[in-house]
Enzyme design. Structure first.
Site, PDB file in Angstrom:
ATOM      1  CG  ASP A  87      -2.005   1.020   1.181  1.00  0.00           C
ATOM      2  OD1 ASP A  87      -1.950   1.878   0.274  1.00  0.00           O
ATOM      3  OD2 ASP A  87      -2.909   0.978   2.034  1.00  0.00           O
TER       4      ASP A  87
ATOM      5  CG  HIS B  80      -1.685   4.909   3.317  1.00  0.00           C
ATOM      6  ND1 HIS B  80      -1.977   5.996   4.107  1.00  0.00           N
ATOM      7  CD2 HIS B  80      -2.492   3.910   3.754  1.00  0.00           C
ATOM      8  CE1 HIS B  80      -2.918   5.665   4.989  1.00  0.00           C
ATOM      9  NE2 HIS B  80      -3.245   4.398   4.796  1.00  0.00           N
TER      10      HIS B  80
ATOM     11  CD  GLU C  43      -4.557  -0.451  -0.827  1.00  0.00           C
ATOM     12  OE1 GLU C  43      -4.485  -1.693  -0.834  1.00  0.00           O
ATOM     13  OE2 GLU C  43      -5.036   0.196   0.116  1.00  0.00           O
TER      14      GLU C  43
ATOM     15  CG  HIS D 139     -10.462   0.336   2.011  1.00  0.00           C
ATOM     16  ND1 HIS D 139     -11.152   1.224   2.806  1.00  0.00           N
ATOM     17  CD2 HIS D 139      -9.167   0.439   2.377  1.00  0.00           C
ATOM     18  CE1 HIS D 139     -10.305   1.863   3.602  1.00  0.00           C
ATOM     19  NE2 HIS D 139      -9.090   1.392   3.372  1.00  0.00           N
TER      20      HIS D 139
HETATM   21 MG   LIG Z   1      -5.088   1.603   1.443  1.00  0.00          MG
END
Ligand SMILES: [Mg+2]
Length: 381
Positions: free
Chosen positions: A183, A185, A209, A284
């Site tokens: 991730d 982020h 991600e 998610h």
């Molecule tokens: Mg995430």
């Protein structure tokens, strides 16, 4: 059957539960929340309740249309999350009313079990390797980690090396028969993502991600074409309209959140749109038991489903964890990193209402951390 009331409960660690009651005694539960904005969403649910009390809870689609469009202004995290939790609770009532789990109402199961992944943090290489080893021991076949801590718009070779070495440490523990998802982020600029993704390719992440922030989705195509790594995003998109452009830009994995993107009704439609773009679904879900239960109902009924996130043991869950508000934790039993189809009617989980009421007395004021760079300027968390 008529809806008689909507009641919200801010419960630790950072969740908001919704209880919808009916004149026939059936009760539906949902989880309408934006992390860090639980009370704002509760206010939105309260305003939307005027559209629901006295109405038929089984007219889910009509309620969805009126709630999302009847206020003239549309979309965004707060309104879409309020609608999402209400939608989950209405599907819960519908399943209980017909005596079947929700996925039976969505066309029935298309798989026997659903693969889930476990969160392992992402700071020091030794920490993530150790955490990955623990999850292999626990039977998980996939883990997800953060790619980095705070990053500058264009950061040093040392920071880039650290990203690669953390993922490499996890890959070494997992071997080739398990997966690691990474991730970003929203912490990486487009430039940083383009620089680091080719270096991660030999480590074959399941996906990377949020390599760009949601407001930079116009840049997604640039990132996708710079790498062979499957790109995932969508936790900060809230409707099929938000997903339309990213689906055509070449992402591999769509990650709508069942508690943000309009609930079961809308995520079901986002999944179908994704399928038409050869994109798979990985909802998610760093949230609570109702959000996960809703995610699993969709997962069991969705052909183009990849893997499910879940929050057991995640770092946010300090005081309360995924199973703490359930009468029976067995619907979330993970066996070889998979979960079996829920059999109970509705969302398939029974909430311990007394415990929820008691926890809501304590409540919470959880907020996203605010990070700052070494020069004192705001940094993406
Ligand atoms: Mg995430």
């Amino acid at each position: 059957m008529r809806i008689t009331g909507l009641e919200t409960f801010p419960v630790p660690p950072r969740w908001l539960f919704l209880r919808i009651s009916t004149d026939e005694g059936l009760v539906g539960w949902g989880e309408p929340v934006v992390e860090g904005r639980a009370h704002t969403v509760a206010a939105a649910v309260d305003e939307l309740s005027e559209l629901l009390v006295g109405r038929d809870p089984l007219a889910i689609e009509d309620h969805w249309q009126v709630m999302t469009k009847g206020g003239f202004y549309r979309g965004g995290p707060v309104l879409s999350s309020a609608v999402a939790g209400i939608d989950q609770a209405l599907w819960d009532i519908a399943g209980k009313s017909y005596g079947v789990p929700v996925h039976r109402l969505l066309g029935g199961p298309v798989r026997e079990r659903v693969r889930v992944y476990q969160w392992i943090g992402g700071d020091e290489p030794s920490d993530v390797a150790e955490a990955a080893a623990e999850q292999v021991e626990a039977g998980f076949t996939a883990v997800k980690m953060n790619g980095s801590g705070r990053l500058r718009h264009i950061d040093t070779p040392a920071e880039l090396d650290a990203v690669v070495s953390r993922v490499a440490a996890v890959r070494e523990v997992l071997g080739d028969a398990r997966d690691v998802a990474v991730d970003f982020h929203g912490r990486f600029s487009t430039a940083m993502s383009r620089r680091v993704l080719p270096r991660l390719e030999p480590l074959s992440p399941l996906f990377v991600e949020e390599p760009v922030l949601p407001e930079n989705t116009a840049k997604v195509r640039e990132v996708v074409t710079s790498t062979s790594i499957p790109i995932a995003l969508g936790e900060r998109l809230f409707s099929r309209w938000d997903f339309r452009d990213v689906l055509t830009s070449g992402i591999a994995v769509a990650q709508p959140d069942l508690s943000h993107a309009g609930g079961i009704s809308e995520v079901r439609r986002i999944a179908a749109m994704a399928e038409a773009h050869d994109v798979t679904l990985a909802p998610h879900c760093p949230l609570g038991p109702l959000a996960l239960a809703a995610s699993l109902q969709v997962a069991f009924a969705t052909p183009n489903f990849l893997i499910q996130e879940q929050s057991r043991g995640i770092h946010y869950n300090v005081d309360s964890d995924l199973l703490d508000y359930l009468v029976d934790p067995s619907p979330f039993r993970f066996d070889e990193g998979h979960v079996a189809a829920p059999q109970a009617p509705g969302l398939g989980v029974e909430i311990d209402e007394a415990k929820v009421r008691e926890a809501a007395e304590r409540g919470h004021r959880w907020r996203s951390p605010v990070w700052r760079d070494s020069d004192g300027a705001f940094a993406e968390w």
